[in-house]
Design a protein around this motif. Structure first.
Motif, PDB file in Angstrom:
ATOM      1  N   GLU A  29       0.818  -1.214   0.000  1.00  8.58           N
ATOM      2  CA  GLU A  29       0.000   0.000   0.000  1.00  8.58           C
ATOM      3  C   GLU A  29       0.856   1.271   0.000  1.00  8.58           C
ATOM      4  N   ASP A  30       2.091   1.177   0.443  1.00  9.60           N
ATOM      5  CA  ASP A  30       2.995   2.329   0.463  1.00  9.60           C
ATOM      6  C   ASP A  30       3.512   2.693  -0.927  1.00  9.60           C
ATOM      7  N   VAL A  31       3.379   1.783  -1.879  1.00 11.14           N
ATOM      8  CA  VAL A  31       3.926   1.991  -3.218  1.00 11.14           C
ATOM      9  C   VAL A  31       2.798   1.799  -4.239  1.00 11.14           C
ATOM     10  N   PRO A  32       1.934   2.822  -4.404  1.00 14.73           N
ATOM     11  CA  PRO A  32       0.784   2.708  -5.303  1.00 14.73           C
ATOM     12  C   PRO A  32       1.196   2.911  -6.767  1.00 14.73           C
ATOM     13  N   ILE A  33       1.640   1.856  -7.385  1.00  9.94           N
ATOM     14  CA  ILE A  33       2.199   1.947  -8.732  1.00  9.94           C
ATOM     15  C   ILE A  33       1.237   2.615  -9.703  1.00  9.94           C
ATOM     16  N   ALA A  34       0.002   2.137  -9.786  1.00 13.69           N
ATOM     17  CA  ALA A  34      -0.953   2.690 -10.761  1.00 13.69           C
ATOM     18  C   ALA A  34      -1.201   4.173 -10.509  1.00 13.69           C
ATOM     19  N   LEU A  35      -1.311   4.561  -9.248  1.00 13.40           N
ATOM     20  CA  LEU A  35      -1.543   5.967  -8.913  1.00 13.40           C
ATOM     21  C   LEU A  35      -0.397   6.841  -9.403  1.00 13.40           C
ATOM     22  N   ILE A  36       0.825   6.396  -9.180  1.00 10.85           N
ATOM     23  CA  ILE A  36       1.992   7.181  -9.578  1.00 10.85           C
ATOM     24  C   ILE A  36       2.151   7.201 -11.099  1.00 10.85           C
ATOM     25  N   LEU A  37       1.856   6.081 -11.759  1.00 13.50           N
ATOM     26  CA  LEU A  37       1.914   6.065 -13.222  1.00 13.50           C
ATOM     27  C   LEU A  37       0.857   6.993 -13.815  1.00 13.50           C
ATOM     28  N   ASP A  38      -0.330   7.020 -13.212  1.00 11.23           N
ATOM     29  CA  ASP A  38      -1.369   7.944 -13.674  1.00 11.23           C
ATOM     30  C   ASP A  38      -0.936   9.385 -13.469  1.00 11.23           C
ATOM     31  N   LEU A  39      -0.313   9.667 -12.331  1.00 14.71           N
ATOM     32  CA  LEU A  39       0.205  11.013 -12.079  1.00 14.71           C
ATOM     33  C   LEU A  39       1.219  11.395 -13.156  1.00 14.71           C
ATOM     34  N   ALA A  40       2.154  10.506 -13.417  1.00  9.94           N
ATOM     35  CA  ALA A  40       3.188  10.785 -14.419  1.00  9.94           C
ATOM     36  C   ALA A  40       2.564  11.045 -15.789  1.00  9.94           C
ATOM     37  N   ARG A  41       1.571  10.253 -16.164  1.00 14.31           N
ATOM     38  CA  ARG A  41       0.891  10.440 -17.457  1.00 14.31           C
ATOM     39  C   ARG A  41       0.216  11.800 -17.525  1.00 14.31           C
ATOM     40  N   ASP A  42      -0.532  12.145 -16.469  1.00 14.64           N
ATOM     41  CA  ASP A  42      -1.275  13.401 -16.475  1.00 14.64           C
ATOM     42  C   ASP A  42      -0.348  14.607 -16.499  1.00 14.64           C
ATOM     43  N   VAL A  43       0.735  14.541 -15.760  1.00 13.34           N
ATOM     44  CA  VAL A  43       1.690  15.650 -15.754  1.00 13.34           C
ATOM     45  C   VAL A  43       2.420  15.723 -17.089  1.00 13.34           C
ATOM     46  N   ALA A  44       2.836  14.593 -17.615  1.00  9.76           N
ATOM     47  CA  ALA A  44       3.536  14.592 -18.908  1.00  9.76           C
ATOM     48  C   ALA A  44       2.650  15.172 -20.005  1.00  9.76           C
ATOM     49  N   ASN A  45       1.370  14.838 -19.981  1.00  8.40           N
ATOM     50  CA  ASN A  45       0.451  15.343 -21.002  1.00  8.40           C
ATOM     51  C   ASN A  45       0.001  16.770 -20.736  1.00  8.40           C
ATOM     52  N   GLY A  46      -0.149  17.142 -19.466  1.00  9.24           N
ATOM     53  CA  GLY A  46      -0.667  18.463 -19.133  1.00  9.24           C
ATOM     54  C   GLY A  46       0.383  19.537 -18.986  1.00  9.24           C
ATOM     55  N   VAL A  47       1.617  19.146 -18.699  1.00  7.84           N
ATOM     56  CA  VAL A  47       2.684  20.121 -18.481  1.00  7.84           C
ATOM     57  C   VAL A  47       3.818  19.845 -19.461  1.00  7.84           C
ATOM     58  N   ALA A  48       4.609  18.838 -19.174  1.00  5.49           N
ATOM     59  CA  ALA A  48       5.718  18.433 -20.040  1.00  5.49           C
ATOM     60  C   ALA A  48       6.258  17.118 -19.505  1.00  5.49           C
ATOM     61  N   ARG A  49       6.804  16.323 -20.387  1.00  6.48           N
ATOM     62  CA  ARG A  49       7.306  15.010 -19.982  1.00  6.48           C
ATOM     63  C   ARG A  49       8.325  15.083 -18.843  1.00  6.48           C
ATOM     64  N   PRO A  50       9.310  16.006 -18.901  1.00  5.08           N
ATOM     65  CA  PRO A  50      10.278  16.068 -17.802  1.00  5.08           C
ATOM     66  C   PRO A  50       9.666  16.490 -16.462  1.00  5.08           C
ATOM     67  N   ALA A  51       8.467  17.046 -16.485  1.00  4.74           N
ATOM     68  CA  ALA A  51       7.812  17.444 -15.243  1.00  4.74           C
ATOM     69  C   ALA A  51       7.255  16.246 -14.479  1.00  4.74           C
TER      70      ALA A  51
END
Length: 96
Positions: A29-51
């Motif tokens: 539960e301390d390492v929510p892989i799907a949650l973090i991958l979703d965060l990375a996708r949303d930030v990469a698409n909404g801001v920039a990939r390096p963000a």
């Protein structure tokens, strides 16, 4: 650096998460892989990939400072996702 394929199958990511959990004495539960991958996708698409990695780091830092519970992680991720989805990239300067 080795010449490994950097595109991991899902089970390799699960294996890496298990290594991290063991090293840092964490539970699943301390390492929510799907949650973090979703965060990375949303930030990469909404801001920039390096963000994306920067935002994942800030989510962990903010969650840790708030107490470090799984709920703190979800709240930090939700706040950053909201920012990313509403982010407007400034127009490029002419000639850049």
């Amino acid at each position: 650096m080795t010449d490994k394929n950097r595109s991991l199958p899902p089970e390799a990511l699960d294996d890496w998460a298990a290594v991290l959990r063991e090293r840092f004495d964490l539970v699943a539960e301390d390492v929510p892989i799907a949650l973090i991958l979703d965060l990375a996708r949303d930030v990469a698409n909404g801001v920039a990939r390096p963000a994306a990695p920067l935002s994942a780091f800030v989510a962990g830092l903010a969650a840790g400072r708030a107490g470090g519970s799984p709920e703190d992680v979800r709240e930090a991720v939700a706040a950053i996702t909201e920012l990313a989805l509403g982010h407007e990239t400034p127009p490029a300067e002419p000639g850049s």
